[in-house]
Design an enzyme around this catalytic site. Structure first.
Site, short mmCIF file in Angstrom:
data_model
loop_
_atom_site.label_atom_id
_atom_site.label_comp_id
_atom_site.label_asym_id
_atom_site.label_seq_id
_atom_site.Cartn_x
_atom_site.Cartn_y
_atom_site.Cartn_z
N GLU A 76 0.82 -1.22 0.00
CA GLU A 76 0.00 0.00 0.00
C GLU A 76 0.85 1.27 0.00
O GLU A 76 0.54 2.22 -0.71
CB GLU A 76 -0.91 0.02 1.23
CG GLU A 76 -1.76 1.28 1.31
CD GLU A 76 -2.49 1.42 2.62
OE1 GLU A 76 -3.21 2.41 2.78
OE2 GLU A 76 -2.34 0.54 3.48
N ASP A 77 1.94 1.27 0.79
CA ASP A 77 2.65 2.52 1.05
C ASP A 77 4.00 2.64 0.34
O ASP A 77 4.67 3.65 0.48
CB ASP A 77 2.88 2.67 2.56
CG ASP A 77 1.57 2.83 3.32
OD1 ASP A 77 0.61 3.35 2.72
OD2 ASP A 77 1.50 2.43 4.49
#
Length: 697
Positions: A76-77
């Site tokens: 996600e990051d």
């Protein structure tokens, strides 16, 4: 923050066969991927997944779960992908990481829609593998521990509210009470700061003023049991601040009126000693009626087992006592996680409980974000009662549940067919609340269906979701029936009888799922008559709705690009009509022969001069040629010629070119005004049940 070697040592301590190199690689991978990213506290971002992995080692979870905890935010990051994770750490880790990965914020959605979509994906992922839930709960717990570093009060309250409404109840439902209590305490501090400060302050005063009273009571309990020949461990504590506040709110009482603030836990060696201990305590101190609960003979849905009772100690002091074995205690504090240690080898534990399957059913049944959140909260955030079927099967339900809730808990079909109920052998209304230990018999009928009025008294998320789905399906059937009648009237205005093939193609042209969707769209006026007609027979809407525009068979053809007075004729091989791109062939001593630009004859290398031609502005009337394959049954030829008549197209030539037991093939020359007219006729032919195929020659 745990150092690399410390994390590996923790795993190796309970799982000596763990792949040390793989664990080291995962640690380095998350450090490299998160790089210079910072958390709100100012710490390096990778400290968060490392701490989450540390929480997983406390539960002694398997190697794949530890690695998943380390990698859970990389997809996600960072620039990491699920494919890269799979290549480096295997398909199981990739699947778990993908399941834990949070949805990116979708700005177009409302807060409730974002929460619902996140919850939907989360529930579906954890239904495949409960380790997804365990990592997610640890992720949320660590985020709550560092929540105070976030500067925005609104953001802190939003995260705390989500934790209180979704993640703490989920932790409770899988028996992870340690996680649940800490999440509730941290969320309570953010959501009700004044109440939190008041209650924790009062508890601190009691602790300082009592002079070791908790220890003294624990010692008295231990001595009373020792005199009865029972060797036990006794511990005491004040009740959880959030639990006290919740009781104050529910009972509308002040802190001073809460008499059972102290709770004691007695650990014994066997189930038999649990009941012996209970007997000794009840003989020594007066029990409070209505406060005894036996979760050993009837465990909670999350596997929780213990005896609960409330006693009146000296000076009228009330206290709660929990009695359990050591094995029960381990399971009660960490629930399914206690079953899913590294020894399980990824096997789904027996503790995967029925409420999880109910949650997945709710996900499928919910109509929108608000419904999903409502039904899910109902399913995971209510106190329970126990009720039995006539055959003795036990079902756990929320307090206030009715026979309808019970029926849906047994089976969705039983709930849908319910018409009456008996509780303990007595007929009762369907809205009657159930009590602990009730025997419930559902009276059913195959001809019945869920009633909208049931929504006013059912309390379970599963029942509400199923009732709403059934009511919507019934409304849809009624609307579809209206739409079908309107459709038949629309189809009757077309120049041909529309078959199933045309209807199927129309559904695709309109971007709908199936025939029922079309009927519902017509019934709700989402699609107008013209659009339906055009989808069934392309080009038909204008012709049918505007009789003034029906083609007239007048021939007025002019060609641009010819010398004035030069003669021309339309080629018989391709039958060009106004609207086709055309070219002229001129030979010495002959007129110009006009061909469609894609005529196959032009590819044969004709010895002639080519002229670039186009149709004049008012060119109308030409002969188009069509090949039709008709089903070999009575009336099909008449239906084909009827289509030509309805389209005002005069037949110049009709020839049968082939016939067998199933089909007859015809070539037809017809007078048309232009290419659009010819195209509408071909579309009408293709939509007919009499015609197998239709093409322009």
């Amino acid at each position: 923050m745990l150092r690399q070697y410390e994390l590996v040592e923790r795993v190796k301590a309970y799982n000596p066969e763990a792949d040390e190199a793989l664990l080291n690689r995962a640690y380095v991978y998350t450090v490299q991927k998160h790089g210079t990213q910072k958390r709100a506290s100012g710490d390096p971002y990778f400290s968060h997944p490392v701490e989450v992995a540390g929480l997983m080692t406390e539960l002694e979870l398997d190697q794949d779960t530890i690695i998943t905890a380390l990698l859970h935010d990389t997809v996600e990051d960072t620039l990491a992908t699920v494919e890269e994770v799979e290549r480096l750490f295997g398909p199981d880790v990739a699947r778990l990481v993908d399941g834990v990965t949070k949805l990116s914020k979708i700005e177009a959605m409302t807060e409730s829609e974002r929460a619902a979509e996140n919850l939907r994906k989360f529930l579906l992922a954890m239904s495949e593998d409960l380790r997804v839930l365990l990592v997610k709960l640890a992720d949320r717990l660590h985020n709550m521990r560092t929540l105070h570093f976030i500067k925005s009060e609104d953001k802190r309250r939003r995260i705390a509210r989500e934790t209180m409404e979704i993640y703490a109840p989920l932790a409770e439902r899988v028996g992870m009470y340690e996680y649940m209590r800490e999440m509730q305490l941290l969320a309570f501090e953010q959501l009700e700061p004044e109440a939190y400060a008041t209650i924790t302050g009062r508890l601190a005063q009691i602790r300082s003023s009592e002079g070791g009273q908790v220890d003294a009571i624990a010692l008295s309990i231990k001595q009373a049991l020792a005199e009865a020949g029972l060797k036990v461990e006794v511990s005491g504590r004040e009740k959880h601040p959030y639990s006290i506040w919740k009781k104050m709110a529910e009972r509308h009482v002040s802190f001073e009126q809460i008499t059972d603030i102290m709770a004691f836990r007695v650990i014994v060696d066997s189930v038999e000693e649990c009941y012996r201990t209970l007997g000794v305590l009840h003989q020594t101190w007066q029990m409070i009626p209505g406060r005894f609960k036996d979760y050993i003979s009837t465990p909670k849905s999350n596997g929780y087992r213990s005896l609960h009772t409330a006693l009146i100690f000296e000076n009228s002091m009330r206290m709660e006592v929990q009695i359990r074995t050591r094995g029960m205690h381990e399971t009660n504090e960490y629930g399914l996680a206690a079953h899913w240690s590294y020894k399980q080898g990824g096997v789904r534990p027996d503790g995967e409980v029925r409420w999880l399957r109910d949650l997945i059913e709710i996900v499928d049944a919910s109509h929108d974000a608000e419904e999903l959140l409502e039904h899910t909260r109902l399913a995971i955030y209510q106190d329970r009662i126990f009720a039995f079927t006539p055959k003795g099967a036990l079902h756990q339900l929320p307090k206030g549940a009715t026979p309808i809730d019970f029926a849906y808990a047994v089976h969705t079909d039983l709930g849908s067919m319910a018409v009456g109920a008996k509780i303990n052998g007595r007929h009762v209304p369907l809205r009657t609340p159930l009590g602990n230990g009730d025997v419930v018999e559902i009276i059913k009928s195959k001809n019945s269906s869920p009633q909208l009025s049931w929504l006013s008294f059912v309390v379970t998320g599963k029942a509400r979701a199923a009732i709403r789905r059934a009511v919507r399906a019934k409304e849809r059937e009624e609307i579809a029936a209206i739409g079908r009648k309107l459709y038949e009237e629309i189809a009757g205005r077309l120049p041909t009888k529309v078959g199933k093939k045309a209807l199927k193609e129309a559904v695709q042209r309109l971007g709908l799922e199936d025939e029922d969707d079309l009927m519902v769209a017509i019934g709700t006026a989402k699609i107008d008559d013209r659009s339906v007609m055009e989808a069934l027979v392309p080009g038909s809407a204008r012709t049918i709705t505007d009789p003034e525009d029906w083609p007239k068979q007048e021939r007025a053809i002019s060609i641009r690009g010819l010398t004035p007075g030069m003669g021309f004729r339309l080629a018989d091989c391709c039958h060009p009509v106004p609207g086709d791109r055309i070219v002229g062939l001129r030979r010495p001593g002959e007129g110009v022969e006009v061909h469609a630009i894609d005529c196959l004859k032009l590819a044969d290398g004709i010895d002639a001069d080519w002229l670039d031609l186009s149709w004049g502005e008012r060119s109308t009337g030409a002969v188009g040629q069509v090949r039709c394959v008709l089903y070999n049954r009575p009336g099909t030829l008449a239906e084909m010629t009827g289509i030509f008549a309805n389209a005002r197209a005069n037949i110049v030539r009709l020839e049968m070119t082939g016939r067998d037991s199933l089909f007859g093939t015809y070539e037809v020359d017809i007078e048309v005004t232009d290419l659009a007219h010819l195209t509408r006729i071909v579309s009408a032919l293709r939509a007919s049940e009499a015609v197998a195929t239709a093409d322009r020659l």
